[in-house]
Design a protein around this motif. Structure first.
Motif, PDB file in Angstrom:
ATOM      1  N   VAL A 190       0.820  -1.210   0.000  1.00  0.00           N
ATOM      2  CA  VAL A 190       0.000   0.000   0.000  1.00  0.00           C
ATOM      3  C   VAL A 190       0.859   1.268   0.000  1.00  0.00           C
ATOM      4  CG1 VAL A 190      -1.758   1.297   1.248  1.00  0.00           C
ATOM      5  CG2 VAL A 190      -1.900  -1.189   1.110  1.00  0.00           C
ATOM      6  N   LEU A 191       1.839   1.334   0.892  1.00  0.00           N
ATOM      7  CA  LEU A 191       2.649   2.551   0.972  1.00  0.00           C
ATOM      8  C   LEU A 191       3.383   2.866  -0.336  1.00  0.00           C
ATOM      9  CD1 LEU A 191       4.113   2.389   4.599  1.00  0.00           C
ATOM     10  CD2 LEU A 191       2.243   3.794   3.731  1.00  0.00           C
ATOM     11  N   PRO A 192       4.022   1.891  -0.995  1.00  0.00           N
ATOM     12  CA  PRO A 192       4.636   2.235  -2.294  1.00  0.00           C
ATOM     13  C   PRO A 192       3.638   2.783  -3.303  1.00  0.00           C
ATOM     14  CG  PRO A 192       5.486   0.146  -1.502  1.00  0.00           C
ATOM     15  CD  PRO A 192       4.368   0.521  -0.586  1.00  0.00           C
ATOM     16  N   ALA A 193       2.437   2.184  -3.374  1.00  0.00           N
ATOM     17  CA  ALA A 193       1.435   2.682  -4.314  1.00  0.00           C
ATOM     18  C   ALA A 193       0.960   4.084  -3.925  1.00  0.00           C
ATOM     19  CB  ALA A 193       0.246   1.717  -4.356  1.00  0.00           C
ATOM     20  N   ALA A 194       0.784   4.313  -2.629  1.00  0.00           N
ATOM     21  CA  ALA A 194       0.325   5.624  -2.167  1.00  0.00           C
ATOM     22  C   ALA A 194       1.369   6.701  -2.443  1.00  0.00           C
ATOM     23  CB  ALA A 194       0.000   5.569  -0.679  1.00  0.00           C
ATOM     24  N   PHE A 195       2.634   6.404  -2.158  1.00  0.00           N
ATOM     25  CA  PHE A 195       3.680   7.404  -2.371  1.00  0.00           C
ATOM     26  C   PHE A 195       3.922   7.645  -3.858  1.00  0.00           C
ATOM     27  CE2 PHE A 195       5.439   5.937   1.931  1.00  0.00           C
ATOM     28  CZ  PHE A 195       4.658   6.875   2.590  1.00  0.00           C
ATOM     29  N   ASP A 201       9.002  15.805   6.532  1.00  0.00           N
ATOM     30  CA  ASP A 201       9.679  15.791   7.829  1.00  0.00           C
ATOM     31  C   ASP A 201       9.729  14.365   8.362  1.00  0.00           C
ATOM     32  OD1 ASP A 201      10.655  17.104  10.370  1.00  0.00           O
ATOM     33  OD2 ASP A 201       8.838  16.132  11.106  1.00  0.00           O
ATOM     34  N   ILE A 202      10.853  13.963   8.951  1.00  0.00           N
ATOM     35  CA  ILE A 202      11.030  12.577   9.377  1.00  0.00           C
ATOM     36  C   ILE A 202      10.056  12.192  10.495  1.00  0.00           C
ATOM     37  CG2 ILE A 202      13.431  12.478   8.644  1.00  0.00           C
ATOM     38  CD1 ILE A 202      14.266  12.910  11.539  1.00  0.00           C
ATOM     39  N   THR A 203       9.735  13.129  11.382  1.00  0.00           N
ATOM     40  CA  THR A 203       8.792  12.824  12.457  1.00  0.00           C
ATOM     41  C   THR A 203       7.385  12.659  11.921  1.00  0.00           C
ATOM     42  OG1 THR A 203      10.151  14.067  14.038  1.00  0.00           O
ATOM     43  CG2 THR A 203       7.874  13.599  14.663  1.00  0.00           C
ATOM     44  N   HIS A 204       6.969  13.541  11.022  1.00  0.00           N
ATOM     45  CA  HIS A 204       5.647  13.430  10.420  1.00  0.00           C
ATOM     46  C   HIS A 204       5.528  12.142   9.608  1.00  0.00           C
ATOM     47  CE1 HIS A 204       5.122  18.100  10.648  1.00  0.00           C
ATOM     48  NE2 HIS A 204       4.949  17.491  11.814  1.00  0.00           N
ATOM     49  N   TYR A 205       6.607  11.772   8.935  1.00  0.00           N
ATOM     50  CA  TYR A 205       6.576  10.527   8.167  1.00  0.00           C
ATOM     51  C   TYR A 205       6.409   9.323   9.093  1.00  0.00           C
ATOM     52  CZ  TYR A 205       8.072   6.634   5.265  1.00  0.00           C
ATOM     53  OH  TYR A 205       8.128   5.430   4.616  1.00  0.00           O
ATOM     54  N   LEU A 206       7.145   9.304  10.200  1.00  0.00           N
ATOM     55  CA  LEU A 206       7.024   8.197  11.147  1.00  0.00           C
ATOM     56  C   LEU A 206       5.600   8.116  11.697  1.00  0.00           C
ATOM     57  CD1 LEU A 206       8.218   5.935  12.890  1.00  0.00           C
ATOM     58  CD2 LEU A 206       8.907   7.686  14.543  1.00  0.00           C
ATOM     59  N   ASP A 207       5.029   9.252  12.076  1.00  0.00           N
ATOM     60  CA  ASP A 207       3.665   9.257  12.603  1.00  0.00           C
ATOM     61  C   ASP A 207       2.666   8.747  11.557  1.00  0.00           C
ATOM     62  OD1 ASP A 207       4.679  10.304  14.932  1.00  0.00           O
ATOM     63  OD2 ASP A 207       4.161  12.383  14.448  1.00  0.00           O
ATOM     64  N   PHE A 208       2.860   9.158  10.311  1.00  0.00           N
ATOM     65  CA  PHE A 208       1.957   8.726   9.246  1.00  0.00           C
ATOM     66  C   PHE A 208       2.047   7.218   9.025  1.00  0.00           C
ATOM     67  CE2 PHE A 208       1.495   7.671   4.710  1.00  0.00           C
ATOM     68  CZ  PHE A 208       0.163   8.016   4.512  1.00  0.00           C
ATOM     69  N   VAL A 209       3.258   6.691   8.958  1.00  0.00           N
ATOM     70  CA  VAL A 209       3.427   5.261   8.697  1.00  0.00           C
ATOM     71  C   VAL A 209       2.919   4.433   9.871  1.00  0.00           C
ATOM     72  CG1 VAL A 209       5.122   3.443   8.302  1.00  0.00           C
ATOM     73  CG2 VAL A 209       5.334   5.614   7.108  1.00  0.00           C
ATOM     74  N   MET A 210       3.177   4.868  11.109  1.00  0.00           N
ATOM     75  CA  MET A 210       2.678   4.129  12.266  1.00  0.00           C
ATOM     76  C   MET A 210       1.147   4.124  12.295  1.00  0.00           C
ATOM     77  SD  MET A 210       5.153   2.791  13.984  1.00  0.00           S
ATOM     78  CE  MET A 210       5.965   2.498  12.401  1.00  0.00           C
ATOM     79  N   LEU A 211       0.549   5.246  11.912  1.00  0.00           N
ATOM     80  CA  LEU A 211      -0.913   5.309  11.836  1.00  0.00           C
ATOM     81  C   LEU A 211      -1.434   4.338  10.783  1.00  0.00           C
ATOM     82  CD1 LEU A 211      -3.593   6.597  12.679  1.00  0.00           C
ATOM     83  CD2 LEU A 211      -3.179   8.387  10.972  1.00  0.00           C
ATOM     84  N   MET A 212      -0.758   4.259   9.645  1.00  0.00           N
ATOM     85  CA  MET A 212      -1.161   3.334   8.594  1.00  0.00           C
ATOM     86  C   MET A 212      -1.010   1.894   9.057  1.00  0.00           C
ATOM     87  SD  MET A 212      -2.251   4.994   5.924  1.00  0.00           S
ATOM     88  CE  MET A 212      -2.052   3.867   4.562  1.00  0.00           C
ATOM     89  N   PHE A 213       0.107   1.583   9.731  1.00  0.00           N
ATOM     90  CA  PHE A 213       0.308   0.227  10.242  1.00  0.00           C
ATOM     91  C   PHE A 213      -0.801  -0.149  11.213  1.00  0.00           C
ATOM     92  CE2 PHE A 213       5.206  -0.122   9.674  1.00  0.00           C
ATOM     93  CZ  PHE A 213       5.011  -0.209   8.300  1.00  0.00           C
ATOM     94  N   PHE A 214      -1.109   0.757  12.133  1.00  0.00           N
ATOM     95  CA  PHE A 214      -2.140   0.477  13.129  1.00  0.00           C
ATOM     96  C   PHE A 214      -3.501   0.314  12.464  1.00  0.00           C
ATOM     97  CE2 PHE A 214      -5.181   1.859  16.436  1.00  0.00           C
ATOM     98  CZ  PHE A 214      -4.862   0.919  17.425  1.00  0.00           C
ATOM     99  N   ALA A 215      -3.820   1.172  11.510  1.00  0.00           N
ATOM    100  CA  ALA A 215      -5.117   1.108  10.841  1.00  0.00           C
ATOM    101  C   ALA A 215      -5.253  -0.183  10.039  1.00  0.00           C
ATOM    102  CB  ALA A 215      -5.292   2.322   9.930  1.00  0.00           C
ATOM    103  N   PHE A 216      -4.223  -0.534   9.268  1.00  0.00           N
ATOM    104  CA  PHE A 216      -4.299  -1.750   8.473  1.00  0.00           C
ATOM    105  C   PHE A 216      -4.285  -2.980   9.357  1.00  0.00           C
ATOM    106  CE2 PHE A 216      -3.726   0.939   4.920  1.00  0.00           C
ATOM    107  CZ  PHE A 216      -4.034   0.203   3.783  1.00  0.00           C
ATOM    108  N   GLY A 217      -3.513  -2.944  10.453  1.00  0.00           N
ATOM    109  CA  GLY A 217      -3.511  -4.065  11.380  1.00  0.00           C
ATOM    110  C   GLY A 217      -4.887  -4.298  11.965  1.00  0.00           C
ATOM    111  N   LEU A 218      -5.584  -3.221  12.345  1.00  0.00           N
ATOM    112  CA  LEU A 218      -6.936  -3.355  12.882  1.00  0.00           C
ATOM    113  C   LEU A 218      -7.924  -3.828  11.816  1.00  0.00           C
ATOM    114  CD1 LEU A 218      -7.421  -0.285  15.270  1.00  0.00           C
ATOM    115  CD2 LEU A 218      -6.937  -2.661  15.860  1.00  0.00           C
ATOM    116  N   CYS A 219      -7.802  -3.320  10.606  1.00  0.00           N
ATOM    117  CA  CYS A 219      -8.718  -3.727   9.549  1.00  0.00           C
ATOM    118  C   CYS A 219      -8.568  -5.210   9.216  1.00  0.00           C
ATOM    119  CB  CYS A 219      -8.483  -2.880   8.296  1.00  0.00           C
ATOM    120  SG  CYS A 219      -9.054  -1.175   8.441  1.00  0.00           S
TER     121      CYS A 219
END
Length: 251
Positions: free
Chosen positions: A137-142, A158-176
């Motif tokens: 998903v992330l490669p297609a999105a980027f 920004d590296i912090t914003h990127y980390l927050d975004f990816v962790m949110l995606m991991f958590f969301a996809f993990g829950l789904c």
């Protein structure tokens, strides 16, 4: 027949509660110790871990573009945050085992029979959801986001914003990806049965696409890549109900 002393029963209850609290503290300490040990082992590789995490975006940035740090301490703190997330991710089987060891003595045999596979499946599905997000998903999105960047705008995340975004995606996809577990739990408590689950397929498909549109980046590819697996996982949940709850499925 001798009467039971209320003071004795009260003391037994207090001692039982105290022993449970001691065991809970012991289980929590073991879980925290595991996370800390893994964290200490990962700290020397924190920067390498971040490079691997950033690979799906860096590989698709325009030539000359790169990640940036907008805060003074970000180059140090952000990789450490990632190391902590990775330690928690790796230690989760031990953490869940400690939770299971504390709870399982109070469960009935049929509850243990249902809870064990659900716990293992929930953990495995969460890991699968995170891997699915990272590798597909992330490669297609980027790729989409870099393609729609307006002319004259240089994409530097920004590296912090990127980390927050990816962790949110991991958590969301993990829950789904926990859809089968949720379906089995709903069937186990009697909210739904096989007939209702089959009749609700069309609503499940609509719901999957709605959730995918809400969670994923604003491109159709990412939405479809989440919605279709959720529909398939819903079907897997129906199969799991027939296997784990044969009596309810027969009813």
């Amino acid at each position: 027949m001798a009467a039971t002393d209320p003071d004795d029963s009260g003391d037994d209850l207090q001692q039982g509660l105290f022993s449970h609290l001691i065991e809970l503290r012991s289980r929590l300490l073991k879980a925290i110790a595991c996370v800390l040990v893994v964290l200490v082992a990962l700290v020397p590789f924190a920067n390498r871990l971040y490079s691997e995490l950033a690979a799906p975006l860096v590989a698709r940035l325009p030539q000359g573009a790169h990640l940036i740090a907008t805060e003074v301490a970000s180059p140090f703190v952000t990789p450490l945050k990632l190391a902590f997330y990775a330690a928690l991710f790796i230690s989760m089987p031990v953490v869940l085992y400690q939770l299971w060891a504390f709870v399982s003595p109070g469960l009935y045999r049929h509850e243990k029979r249902l809870a064990r596979p659900l716990l293992v499946a929930a953990l495995a599905l969460f890991y699968c959801g995170c891997a699915f997000a990272y590798f597909l998903v992330l490669p297609a999105a980027f790729r989409f986001l870099t393609a729609v960047t307006p002319a004259g705008v240089e994409m530097m995340t920004d590296i912090t914003h990127y980390l927050d975004f990816v962790m949110l995606m991991f958590f969301a996809f993990g829950l789904c990806f926990e859809v089968p577990v949720a379906v089995v739990i709903l069937a186990a408590v009697g909210i739904v049965d096989i007939a209702k689950l089959r009749n609700a397929r069309r609503y499940a498909i609509v719901g999957a696409f709605a959730v995918a549109a809400l969670i994923t980046p604003p491109d159709i590819t990412s939405m479809i890549m989440l919605a279709i697996p959720m529909c398939l996982l819903y079907e897997l949940g129906i199969v799991a109900v027939r296997w784990l709850l044969p009596k309810k499925a027969a009813d």
